[in-house]
Design a protein around this motif. Structure first.
Motif, PDB file in Angstrom:
ATOM      1  N   PRO A  56      -4.208  -4.643  18.920  1.00 20.55           N
ATOM      2  CA  PRO A  56      -3.691  -3.802  20.107  1.00 20.55           C
ATOM      3  C   PRO A  56      -3.917  -2.150  19.711  1.00 20.55           C
ATOM      4  O   PRO A  56      -3.745  -1.701  18.800  1.00 20.55           O
ATOM      5  N   GLY A  57      -4.508  -1.705  20.910  1.00 18.23           N
ATOM      6  CA  GLY A  57      -4.815  -0.314  20.665  1.00 18.23           C
ATOM      7  C   GLY A  57      -6.034   0.160  21.597  1.00 18.23           C
ATOM      8  O   GLY A  57      -6.755  -0.950  22.097  1.00 18.23           O
ATOM      9  N   ASP A  58      -6.409   1.365  21.688  1.00 21.32           N
ATOM     10  CA  ASP A  58      -7.438   1.657  22.653  1.00 21.32           C
ATOM     11  C   ASP A  58      -8.803   2.195  21.868  1.00 21.32           C
ATOM     12  O   ASP A  58      -9.652   2.325  22.532  1.00 21.32           O
ATOM     13  N   GLU A  59      -8.627   1.958  20.521  1.00 21.15           N
ATOM     14  CA  GLU A  59     -10.177   2.492  19.915  1.00 21.15           C
ATOM     15  C   GLU A  59     -11.314   1.753  20.177  1.00 21.15           C
ATOM     16  O   GLU A  59     -12.169   2.669  20.384  1.00 21.15           O
ATOM     17  N   LEU A 127      -5.445  -6.639  28.241  1.00 20.22           N
ATOM     18  CA  LEU A 127      -3.977  -6.397  27.910  1.00 20.22           C
ATOM     19  C   LEU A 127      -3.720  -6.278  26.476  1.00 20.22           C
ATOM     20  O   LEU A 127      -4.210  -7.231  25.807  1.00 20.22           O
ATOM     21  N   HIS A 128      -2.908  -5.591  25.740  1.00 22.99           N
ATOM     22  CA  HIS A 128      -2.454  -5.218  24.658  1.00 22.99           C
ATOM     23  C   HIS A 128      -1.471  -6.457  24.243  1.00 22.99           C
ATOM     24  O   HIS A 128      -1.617  -7.128  23.101  1.00 22.99           O
TER      25      HIS A 128
ATOM     26  N   ILE B 180       3.532  -4.656  28.095  1.00 23.00           N
ATOM     27  CA  ILE B 180       2.340  -5.419  27.958  1.00 23.00           C
ATOM     28  C   ILE B 180       1.221  -4.466  27.715  1.00 23.00           C
ATOM     29  O   ILE B 180       0.065  -5.197  27.574  1.00 23.00           O
ATOM     30  N   GLY B 181       1.345  -3.332  27.797  1.00 24.62           N
ATOM     31  CA  GLY B 181       0.249  -2.531  27.842  1.00 24.62           C
ATOM     32  C   GLY B 181      -1.055  -2.679  28.708  1.00 24.62           C
ATOM     33  O   GLY B 181      -2.010  -2.418  28.682  1.00 24.62           O
ATOM     34  N   CYS B 182      -0.443  -2.786  29.970  1.00 23.99           N
ATOM     35  CA  CYS B 182      -1.365  -3.085  31.134  1.00 23.99           C
ATOM     36  C   CYS B 182      -2.074  -1.794  31.787  1.00 23.99           C
ATOM     37  O   CYS B 182      -3.115  -1.781  32.142  1.00 23.99           O
ATOM     38  N   ILE B 196      -1.105   5.266  26.587  1.00 23.91           N
ATOM     39  CA  ILE B 196      -0.971   4.067  25.797  1.00 23.91           C
ATOM     40  C   ILE B 196      -1.430   4.405  24.214  1.00 23.91           C
ATOM     41  O   ILE B 196      -2.473   4.963  23.864  1.00 23.91           O
ATOM     42  N   VAL B 197      -0.402   4.127  23.300  1.00 23.52           N
ATOM     43  CA  VAL B 197      -0.374   4.633  21.834  1.00 23.52           C
ATOM     44  C   VAL B 197      -1.477   3.908  21.399  1.00 23.52           C
ATOM     45  O   VAL B 197      -1.774   2.500  21.339  1.00 23.52           O
ATOM     46  N   PRO B 198      -2.506   4.479  20.821  1.00 17.20           N
ATOM     47  CA  PRO B 198      -3.694   3.889  19.989  1.00 17.20           C
ATOM     48  C   PRO B 198      -3.138   3.213  18.715  1.00 17.20           C
ATOM     49  O   PRO B 198      -2.186   3.773  18.189  1.00 17.20           O
ATOM     50  N   SER B 199      -3.920   2.196  18.244  1.00 13.88           N
ATOM     51  CA  SER B 199      -3.658   1.678  16.948  1.00 13.88           C
ATOM     52  C   SER B 199      -4.048   2.421  15.880  1.00 13.88           C
ATOM     53  O   SER B 199      -4.822   3.478  15.940  1.00 13.88           O
ATOM     54  N   PRO B 208       1.491   0.088  18.166  1.00 15.02           N
ATOM     55  CA  PRO B 208       0.451   0.276  19.094  1.00 15.02           C
ATOM     56  C   PRO B 208       0.322  -0.323  20.449  1.00 15.02           C
ATOM     57  O   PRO B 208       0.900  -1.526  20.393  1.00 15.02           O
ATOM     58  N   GLY B 209      -0.559   0.022  21.285  1.00 13.84           N
ATOM     59  CA  GLY B 209      -0.976  -0.613  22.529  1.00 13.84           C
ATOM     60  C   GLY B 209       0.222  -0.747  23.536  1.00 13.84           C
ATOM     61  O   GLY B 209      -0.023  -1.294  24.480  1.00 13.84           O
TER      62      GLY B 209
END
Lengths: 435, 282
Positions: A56-59, A127-128, B180-182, B196-199, B208-209
């Motif tokens: 999970p995460g956006d990188e 979705l994370h 859920i990070g949508c 959204i918190v990055p990993s 994260p996420g």
């Protein structure tokens, strides 16, 4: 040990299975081998992208706080509306008495199912915490949220499609008829709710408004018709099961539907642009500037208008192009154009800044570039979709579905199993077309 | 496979009973959910300490209604608030991720507005923004930004799993164990206040996420302390107050001064009020 699937016996012994695969591959024509190899490559690319996106995460994605929805959301919307479009396209034929696609409905039902599974796969990777969604939507439902309703409706739609496809291949007519009817209703409800996910956001003027849900329905119809065009042209070209009916009934019917849909989409796009430019609403006109002359302009003018609308319309509308080849090209271009259209839609809603927090200087537009991982996942999604359908076409019995339908569906233009038009106000015309 | 009508009805009833039962369980659990450990900064402490470290009475969220006052005529754009917020709330160091940030608004002679926020203003601002000629500047001022804690919040209504919610004292929190990070709330927020918190980065819950945002430092406020950004502001440009207390300076200022809220046309009813805004802030 062996299991029977769709009338075929499949061994569960790994050695025997591997041998069966080798025999199957050896028996395939060279073109089909090349096609499978190409799809396997797409799947491999997608698998790498999917694995990289799992933490999970956006990188690994190109998204950022100012541009949170990227290519994967566009792809999800595209596959989700394609599912509905397939059902709508066939339902439209029924509503207007042009019941040309119904005996061939195994194909569009399977395509709809695969498209929806692909959509769910893409959104799960975006979705994370997708597992939390499954539990959260039940344990802490939020009926105020259009996204919750969208999830409920598309999940219901998936269940109905599974029942519809299963009953079709196992010849359970009664269950099939009911699931077919319910799926048709769901095909309208689901994409319009997906449109509402965007339409309720007052903070995003490009998306906000009652126009958004029906515009998604329009895009769904275009995607569904064009995909049916691609498939039926392939069926005719390779003389697959039911190709005679495809050639005599489905292909001409699809040309008419595609012409109408493309022309309507042209009008809708034109009016959308004009009304936005006249209004000058802050945020909305800025987004339209981005679409017409800004960073989204190449995608709009080349991807949507030229490739997705103008060229296909010429190919299907002019009598000199009345053959399967031009219809195939027009369908492919339209399908690609709908994908571009969805990326424009998702991006245009976020292209206007709501804050300068992430920027150095207040840029005229937010920028977003999809990452390689996002692109790989979308490539894999298309690969999965095409692979699933190719396997179905190869191994399932795709011969005409011959069952009768509920009275409401078969009021006009019922066909007999041999492809001859039967009762109904359009029966005479249909028969004339066929012969 | 065949299935009898009786068997079909029995299975259907079992599924319905399961759904209803899970709903009942969810309703009985605190904070409205299963497996919910409310975000670290969201748990009021029954026996809390105040700013001086002394004990105070148990916090009653129904007895307060928090609001925030930003005086743009005082803000000097030093960035202390951004630094303090990042430290206090484990906000990622990377520039795009902020619970609070500061913008410099420059109005030029021709009326055009240039907004800058280099790295969220954490290290302050250059004397003149890039691309602006000093002689063209007719007006310049800083605008601190944070979550508006809207009374009619778009973010809470769009969340599909009810992970973001409003406390009785008016603060909007995120249950990071349920999110859920949508990103729906991120795009729904008209003020760009969520991320959204990055990993690989820290967050209040170390997850994260999931979505993170300003909470008025709820973990501090419920213990009788002021938010970190208010605490460190050298010019008192940021103040928090209790609207339920008629004598609170912030309550008085909101009533008596000509304060404005951002984007009032959206009907979100922010709890953050501004003094001295000279132009429309997006």
């Amino acid at each position: 040990m062996a299991v029977t699937v769709a009338g075929r016996t499949v061994t569960a012994d790994p050695r025997l299975a591997w041998r069966a695969v080798r025999i199957e591959v050896a028996s395939q024509p060279r073109a089909l081998k090349a096609w499978f190899a190409f799809l396997t490559l797409l799947l491999a690319i997608g698998a790498v992208g999917a694995l990289l996106s799992l933490p999970p995460g956006d990188e690994v994605f190109g998204t950022k706080p100012s541009f949170e929805w990227g290519l994967l959301i566009s792809a999800y919307v595209f596959f989700a509306i394609t599912t509905s479009g397939l059902c709508l396209a066939s339902s439209l034929g029924t509503v207007f008495g042009i019941d040309r696609f119904r005996p061939l409905e195994k194909r569009h039902a399977l395509l709809a199912l695969f498209s929806l599974v692909t959509a769910f796969g893409v959104i799960a990777l975006d979705l994370h915490y997708p597992v939390r969604l499954a539990f959260g939507a039940v344990l802490s439902p939020s009926p105020m949220s259009p996204m919750w309703w969208m999830g409920v409706l598309y999940f219901g739609y998936l269940a109905l499609l599974v029942v519809e496809v299963t009953s079709m291949f196992t010849r359970r007519e009664r269950i099939h008829n009911v699931s077919c009817l319910l799926a048709s209703f769901m095909a309208i409800l689901a994409p319009s709710t997906l449109g509402a996910v965007f339409g309720v956001l007052a903070s995003r003027p490009y998306w906000h408004g009652s126009f958004t849900p029906p515009s998604l329905l329009m895009a769904a119809l275009l995607a569904g018709i064009s995909l049916l065009g691609i498939v039926f042209c392939v069926v005719v070209r390779f003389r697959l099961a039911g190709w005679e009916r495809s050639q005599s009934l489905a292909v001409p019917g699809l040309r008419v539907l595609l012409t109408i849909a493309l022309f309507t989409a042209f009008l809708v796009t034109g009016w959308q642009v004009l009304t936005t430019l006249y209004g000058g609403v802050p945020g909305l006109s800025d987004s339209m500037d981005a679409v017409l002359v800004g960073p989204l302009a190449p995608t709009f003018w080349i991807g949507k208008v030229l490739i997705g609308l103008a060229i296909p319309l010429v190919l299907v509308a002019l009598p000199r192009f009345y053959s399967v080849g031009p219809l195939f090209v027009a369908s492919v271009l339209t399908f690609v154009g709908v994908f571009f259209d969805r990326t424009i839609f998702v991006n245009a809603g976020q292209v206007v800044s709501s804050t300068a927090a992430s920027g150095v200087v207040s840029m005229p537009f937010n920028t977003y570039t999809p990452s390689l991982v996002e692109i790989a996942i979308v490539i894999g999604a298309f690969g999965f979709f095409a692979m699933a359908y190719t396997l179905a076409e190869r191994f399932l019995d795709m011969s005409e579905h011959t069952g009768d339908h509920l009275p409401i569906l078969s009021r006009w233009g019922r066909h007999d199993p041999h492809g001859h038009a039967a009762a109904g106000p359009y029966a005479h015309g249909t028969a004339a077309t066929e012969h | 496979m065949t299935i009898s009508r009786r068997r079909f009805i029995e299975s259907g009833l079992a599924v319905c009973a399961g759904l209803v039962g899970s709903q009942a369980v969810a309703a009985l659990l605190p904070s409205g959910g299963v497996g919910t450990a409310v975000a670290g900064d969201a748990t009021p402490s029954p026996a809390s300490t105040d700013a001086t470290g002394g004990t105070s009475a148990p916090y009653d969220p129904n007895a307060h209604s928090w609001a925030f006052l930003v005086d743009t005529t005082r803000c000097i754009g030093c960035g202390n608030c951004v630094k303090a917020c990042k430290r206090e709330n484990h906000v990622p160091e990377k520039p795009p991720y902020n619970r609070t940030w500061v913008e410099l608004h420059v109005v030029e002679d021709d009326g055009s507005l240039v907004i800058t926020s280099p790295d969220g203003g954490i290290e302050g601002f250059p004397p003149v923004p890039v691309g602006v000629e000093p002689q063209d500047v007719s007006l310049a001022y800083f605008v601190p930004r944070l979550c508006m804690q809207c009374q009619n919040a778009p973010c809470t209504s769009v969340c599909p799993v009810s992970a973001t919610y409003t406390t009785p004292d008016g603060v909007i929190l995120v249950d990071q164990d349920r999110c859920i990070g949508c990103g729906y709330c991120v795009v729904a927020c008209p003020y760009g206040a969520r991320y959204i918190v990055p990993s690989g980065e820290s967050s209040p819950m170390g997850i994260p996420g999931v979505v993170d945002k300003c909470t008025f430092c709820y973990h501090r406020v419920t213990r009788g302390m002021r938010p970190a950004c208010v605490e460190v502001c050298p010019v008192q440009a940021r103040q928090i107050g209790d609207l339920d207390d008629p004598a609170d300076p912030v309550t008085v200022a909101i009533k008596e001064k000509r304060t404005v809220v951002l984007k009032p046309e959206l009907g979100t009813k922010p709890r953050v009020h501004y003094v001295g805004l000279e132009s429309e802030v997006g």
